[in-house]
Motif scaffolding. Structure first.
Motif, PDB file in Angstrom:
ATOM      1  N   PHE B 236       0.835  -1.203   0.000  1.00 33.49           N
ATOM      2  CA  PHE B 236       0.000   0.000   0.000  1.00 33.49           C
ATOM      3  C   PHE B 236       0.870   1.255   0.000  1.00 33.49           C
ATOM      4  O   PHE B 236       1.899   1.304   0.673  1.00 33.49           O
ATOM      5  N   PHE B 237       0.408   2.245  -0.746  1.00 35.10           N
ATOM      6  CA  PHE B 237       1.097   3.543  -0.742  1.00 35.10           C
ATOM      7  C   PHE B 237       0.081   4.658  -0.578  1.00 35.10           C
ATOM      8  O   PHE B 237      -1.035   4.574  -1.084  1.00 35.10           O
ATOM      9  N   ALA B 238       0.502   5.681   0.167  1.00 30.55           N
ATOM     10  CA  ALA B 238      -0.294   6.904   0.243  1.00 30.55           C
ATOM     11  C   ALA B 238       0.260   7.848  -0.807  1.00 30.55           C
ATOM     12  O   ALA B 238       1.465   8.060  -0.882  1.00 30.55           O
ATOM     13  N   VAL B 239      -0.630   8.384  -1.635  1.00 29.89           N
ATOM     14  CA  VAL B 239      -0.210   9.312  -2.680  1.00 29.89           C
ATOM     15  C   VAL B 239      -0.885  10.652  -2.423  1.00 29.89           C
ATOM     16  O   VAL B 239      -2.098  10.705  -2.212  1.00 29.89           O
ATOM     17  N   ARG B 240      -0.090  11.705  -2.406  1.00 29.87           N
ATOM     18  CA  ARG B 240      -0.664  13.046  -2.255  1.00 29.87           C
ATOM     19  C   ARG B 240      -0.233  13.883  -3.448  1.00 29.87           C
ATOM     20  O   ARG B 240       0.941  13.879  -3.812  1.00 29.87           O
ATOM     21  N   ALA B 241      -1.199  14.564  -4.033  1.00 31.24           N
ATOM     22  CA  ALA B 241      -0.890  15.330  -5.235  1.00 31.24           C
ATOM     23  C   ALA B 241      -1.948  16.391  -5.446  1.00 31.24           C
ATOM     24  O   ALA B 241      -3.064  16.269  -4.957  1.00 31.24           O
ATOM     25  N   GLY B 242      -1.594  17.445  -6.160  1.00 30.04           N
ATOM     26  CA  GLY B 242      -2.553  18.489  -6.476  1.00 30.04           C
ATOM     27  C   GLY B 242      -3.569  17.999  -7.504  1.00 30.04           C
ATOM     28  O   GLY B 242      -4.756  18.212  -7.356  1.00 30.04           O
ATOM     29  N   ALA B 265      -6.672  13.905   1.810  1.00 34.86           N
ATOM     30  CA  ALA B 265      -6.372  14.844   0.740  1.00 34.86           C
ATOM     31  C   ALA B 265      -5.744  14.131  -0.458  1.00 34.86           C
ATOM     32  O   ALA B 265      -5.490  14.737  -1.491  1.00 34.86           O
ATOM     33  N   GLY B 266      -5.463  12.853  -0.327  1.00 32.33           N
ATOM     34  CA  GLY B 266      -4.870  12.117  -1.433  1.00 32.33           C
ATOM     35  C   GLY B 266      -5.613  10.821  -1.658  1.00 32.33           C
ATOM     36  O   GLY B 266      -6.827  10.787  -1.575  1.00 32.33           O
ATOM     37  N   PHE B 267      -4.895   9.765  -1.940  1.00 33.65           N
ATOM     38  CA  PHE B 267      -5.549   8.465  -2.026  1.00 33.65           C
ATOM     39  C   PHE B 267      -4.581   7.359  -1.671  1.00 33.65           C
ATOM     40  O   PHE B 267      -3.391   7.585  -1.478  1.00 33.65           O
ATOM     41  N   GLY B 280       8.653   2.776 -10.020  1.00 39.29           N
ATOM     42  CA  GLY B 280       7.771   2.798 -11.190  1.00 39.29           C
ATOM     43  C   GLY B 280       6.507   3.582 -10.911  1.00 39.29           C
ATOM     44  O   GLY B 280       6.080   4.420 -11.718  1.00 39.29           O
ATOM     45  N   LEU B 281       5.915   3.327  -9.735  1.00 37.39           N
ATOM     46  CA  LEU B 281       4.685   4.018  -9.364  1.00 37.39           C
ATOM     47  C   LEU B 281       4.950   5.519  -9.245  1.00 37.39           C
ATOM     48  O   LEU B 281       4.196   6.348  -9.771  1.00 37.39           O
ATOM     49  N   ALA B 282       6.056   5.851  -8.567  1.00 36.16           N
ATOM     50  CA  ALA B 282       6.380   7.268  -8.361  1.00 36.16           C
ATOM     51  C   ALA B 282       6.596   7.965  -9.710  1.00 36.16           C
ATOM     52  O   ALA B 282       6.112   9.075  -9.925  1.00 36.16           O
ATOM     53  N   ALA B 283       7.297   7.282 -10.618  1.00 34.53           N
ATOM     54  CA  ALA B 283       7.583   7.885 -11.926  1.00 34.53           C
ATOM     55  C   ALA B 283       6.284   8.163 -12.688  1.00 34.53           C
ATOM     56  O   ALA B 283       6.102   9.234 -13.267  1.00 34.53           O
ATOM     57  N   ALA B 292       3.756  15.132  -7.027  1.00 31.67           N
ATOM     58  CA  ALA B 292       3.130  14.018  -6.305  1.00 31.67           C
ATOM     59  C   ALA B 292       4.091  13.438  -5.266  1.00 31.67           C
ATOM     60  O   ALA B 292       5.281  13.268  -5.538  1.00 31.67           O
ATOM     61  N   GLU B 293       3.557  13.180  -4.081  1.00 30.12           N
ATOM     62  CA  GLU B 293       4.356  12.548  -3.021  1.00 30.12           C
ATOM     63  C   GLU B 293       3.837  11.141  -2.805  1.00 30.12           C
ATOM     64  O   GLU B 293       2.642  10.927  -2.696  1.00 30.12           O
ATOM     65  N   ILE B 294       4.770  10.194  -2.719  1.00 28.72           N
ATOM     66  CA  ILE B 294       4.377   8.793  -2.523  1.00 28.72           C
ATOM     67  C   ILE B 294       5.094   8.258  -1.302  1.00 28.72           C
ATOM     68  O   ILE B 294       6.311   8.383  -1.189  1.00 28.72           O
TER      69      ILE B 294
END
Lengths: 330, 314
Positions: B236-242, B265-267, B280-283, B292-294
């Motif tokens: 699992f990853f938390a992703v925060r992005a505009g 605020a993210g998903f 790969g996910l971050a890219a 985006a922050e992962i």
């Protein structure tokens, strides 16, 4: 639009104070919510959540301070503010012997929606709440989660800009609870502002921004991940001979010990973390660092702030009056 | 799904069923709870949790199967079961207009305790739960956390081997919740078994093992770690992005992404690490939103619950 407070601010609470007799429910509460923001008011029973939401919904005037919804006074019925507001109290009164569809129609008539608009909106709300197939079921025969979703649908029929929800997830099972959050994410994505109160710390992280309400005012406010990131202690998962581990932990620097799926979850102060970890490993225990959670943060911050009731006497200082106020609303 | 039905088991349930008219509230449920274990029993409203508890507490006879609680068959000797167990729920355990002491006196009478023995038990329990100063306070005027401790004292009066806690912490502040948990754990260390129901998944994490009820059946059973590995494998990853909407549109189609759900605020994103690395996910995320922050985020029992009950919907 009345007086404009600040661009983008849709809800404003400024220095709200309120007492019920000798009991101080709000002691200077201030916060702001922007359009499209999901704001969580997090606090235990008696922290002042219900009083704050009732003031913001215009159901009572604060003893002191200012409440504004889109720049308007929510307690002023002539300002047109009611059309901008949706409010779901803890015990929402639907008509138990009316069906799901009839309850929706009743609330549509209260807001004078024309037939075509009602048909369109109720169809959409029944769809997203997955209540369409229960349209003929009396409200009193719905499960707790479905009842809340119907109450939410009724509060949304008039398309409010600001939605106030008082503990919508309390007593609701996990699947319905996740459904409710999913609905809220949909609304805020469309630009609605939502304020949701909850006594559950683990729901804080579901909000864009939270205010930790304690003793009638905010103890902390901000984006949940940022607030938790500022927690100064260290959280450990300890696995091994737990009896030995617990004896070892009876020393200084240990803030809390709780079970965790057959291991122990141990919260220690930052300075004590290194030595405690070394001691535990010396006992042959496995030690792993975990992410702190909101409850850790709350306890660390609320610990020195005094509790919302008088410990020595043990008599509830807040909450009882608040509940009485709620019962009065029926 | 048998579980640990050993000789030392506190609770053994085999093929348990309960039918009301034509409705099967509980169907073919089997599990065992070891002595000194904290066992979590979860499920949606109407999934059969309360019916199971009522059967295990000797309040309702099963219509199929068997249950032994503290070695006693619930059907053959329900009264014997009641003497060996304690039951506490946030909602029904206290008389609000009686004081703490009067409540305990009343419950003691119900358990057949009286006189000096009861007075001594009450003294000891009031001290154990830290309510000495509140003995003569009406329970309705106590804060929730203290009511909860008074209710716990009531459930412990007859020194039960097994404690049933039915959503015991609803609405209680975190400090009180931790204190309550410490009191329960002190009993667990002395060999008491705890059977806990809760709607809150962080509380379920306390449990040694967790059983999840769906439509009257025990859908899954295991330690929290086992359940996560079994039902929501992956990372699992938390992703925060505009640019949330753009990311949410891109992610489900990405090879290796198993689920992506809004969260705060993210998903949260669940990926198969064999097919998609963190890099790969971050890219891919930064291709859509450079800011985006992962970061890694563990699975929760909420994830398990949703997967088992709703097939991962939402």
């Amino acid at each position: 639009m009345g007086e404009v407070v600040e661009p983008g601010v849709v809800l404003l609470a400024e220095g709200l104070e309120h007492s019920f007799g000798a009991v101080r429910a709000l002691a200077g509460l201030s916060f702001r919510v922007a359009a499209g923001e999901l704001y969580g008011l997090i606090g235990a029973d008696g922290a002042g959540k219900t009083t704050a939401l009732r003031i913001l919904a215009g159901l009572m005037r604060p003893g002191r301070g200012t409440a504004r919804i889109a720049g308007k006074d929510p307690a002023d019925a002539r300002s047109g503010v009611r059309e901008l507001l949706g409010y779901m109290p803890q015990r929402y009164s639907l008509y138990g012997d009316l069906s799901v569809g009839e309850n929706l129609r009743f609330f549509a008539e209260l807001f004078c929606l024309d037939r075509r608009v009602f048909a369109e909106r109720s169809e959409r709300l029944l769809g997203i709440t997955r209540l369409a197939r229960f349209i003929d079921r009396p409200a009193e025969k719905l499960s707790g989660g479905m009842y809340k979703k119907l109450a939410l649908a009724c509060a949304l029929l008039h398309r409010p800009e600001v939605l106030l929800l008082d503990e919508p997830t309390n007593g609701v099972d996990p699947v319905s609870r996740l459904d409710l959050w999913e609905l809220l994410y949909g609304f805020v994505a469309e630009g609605m502002s939502v304020v949701v109160s909850t006594p559950y710390m683990d729901e804080a992280e579901r909000c864009h921004r939270v205010g930790l309400l304690h003793g009638g005012r905010l103890l902390l406010e901000g984006a949940p991940e940022r607030l938790v990131g500022g927690f100064e202690g260290v959280v450990l998962r300890v696995t091994g001979d737990l009896e030995k581990v617990e004896r070892q932990l009876e020393g200084a620097g240990v803030i809390a010990v709780a079970p965790l799926g057959g291991s122990l979850r141990v919260v220690v102060g930052a300075e004590a973390a290194g030595p405690v970890e070394a001691e535990l490993r010396g006992l042959g225990a496995e030690v792993e660092r975990l992410r702190p959670n909101f409850e850790d943060l709350f306890l660390a911050r609320a610990g020195g702030e005094g509790l919302p009731f008088d410990r020595a006497q043990g008599v509830r200082a807040e909450g009882a009056e608040e509940q009485r106020a709620q019962r009065g609303e029926g | 799904m048998g579980g640990a039905a050993t000789a030392g088991a506190a609770i053994v349930v085999e093929g348990l069923g309960r039918r009301f008219g034509s409705f099967d509230a509980v169907r073919e449920v089997s599990f065992g709870v070891g002595r000194g274990e904290i066992f979590g029993y979860l499920g949606a409203n109407g999934a059969g949790k309360s019916t199971t508890i009522r059967i295990l507490c000797g309040l309702l006879a099963p219509t199929a199967g068997r249950a032994r609680v503290a070695g006693i068959d619930v059907r053959a000797d329900p009264e014997g079961v009641k003497r060996r167990i304690g039951y506490m729920s946030q909602k029904f355990s206290l008389y609000p207009d009686l004081t703490v002491e009067e409540n305990l006196d009343f419950f003691g009478g119900a358990y057949g305790l009286s006189g000096k023995a009861l007075a001594q038990r009450i003294d000891a329990l009031v001290a154990e739960v830290g309510l000495e100063a509140q003995r003569r306070v009406q329970t309705r005027s106590l804060p929730g956390g203290w009511q909860q401790r008074a209710a716990l004292a009531g459930a412990l009066l007859h020194d039960p081997e097994i404690l049933f806690l039915d959503e015991p912490t609803a609405g209680v502040d975190p400090a009180s919740r931790r204190e309550f948990l410490a009191l329960v754990r002190r009993r667990v260390r002395r060999g008491v078994t705890v059977f806990l129901t809760t709607h809150y998944m962080d509380e379920a994490e306390y449990c040694g093992r967790v059983g999840l009820m769906v439509d009257g059946r025990l859908a899954t059973l295991g330690t929290p770690a086992e359940l996560k590995a079994r039902h929501v494998p992956g990372a699992f990853f938390a992703v925060r992005a505009g640019r949330r909407a753009d990311l949410l549109a891109m992610l489900p189609g990405l090879d290796g992404v198993l689920a992506a759900n809004p969260y705060g605020a993210g998903f949260r994103v669940r990926v198969d690490p064999a097919r998609l690395s963190v890099e790969g996910l971050a890219a891919r995320c930064r291709g859509v939103d450079a800011g985006a922050e992962i970061e890694p985020a563990g699975a929760t029992l909420d994830d398990v619950f949703l997967q088992v009950v709703a097939g991962g919907r939402a």
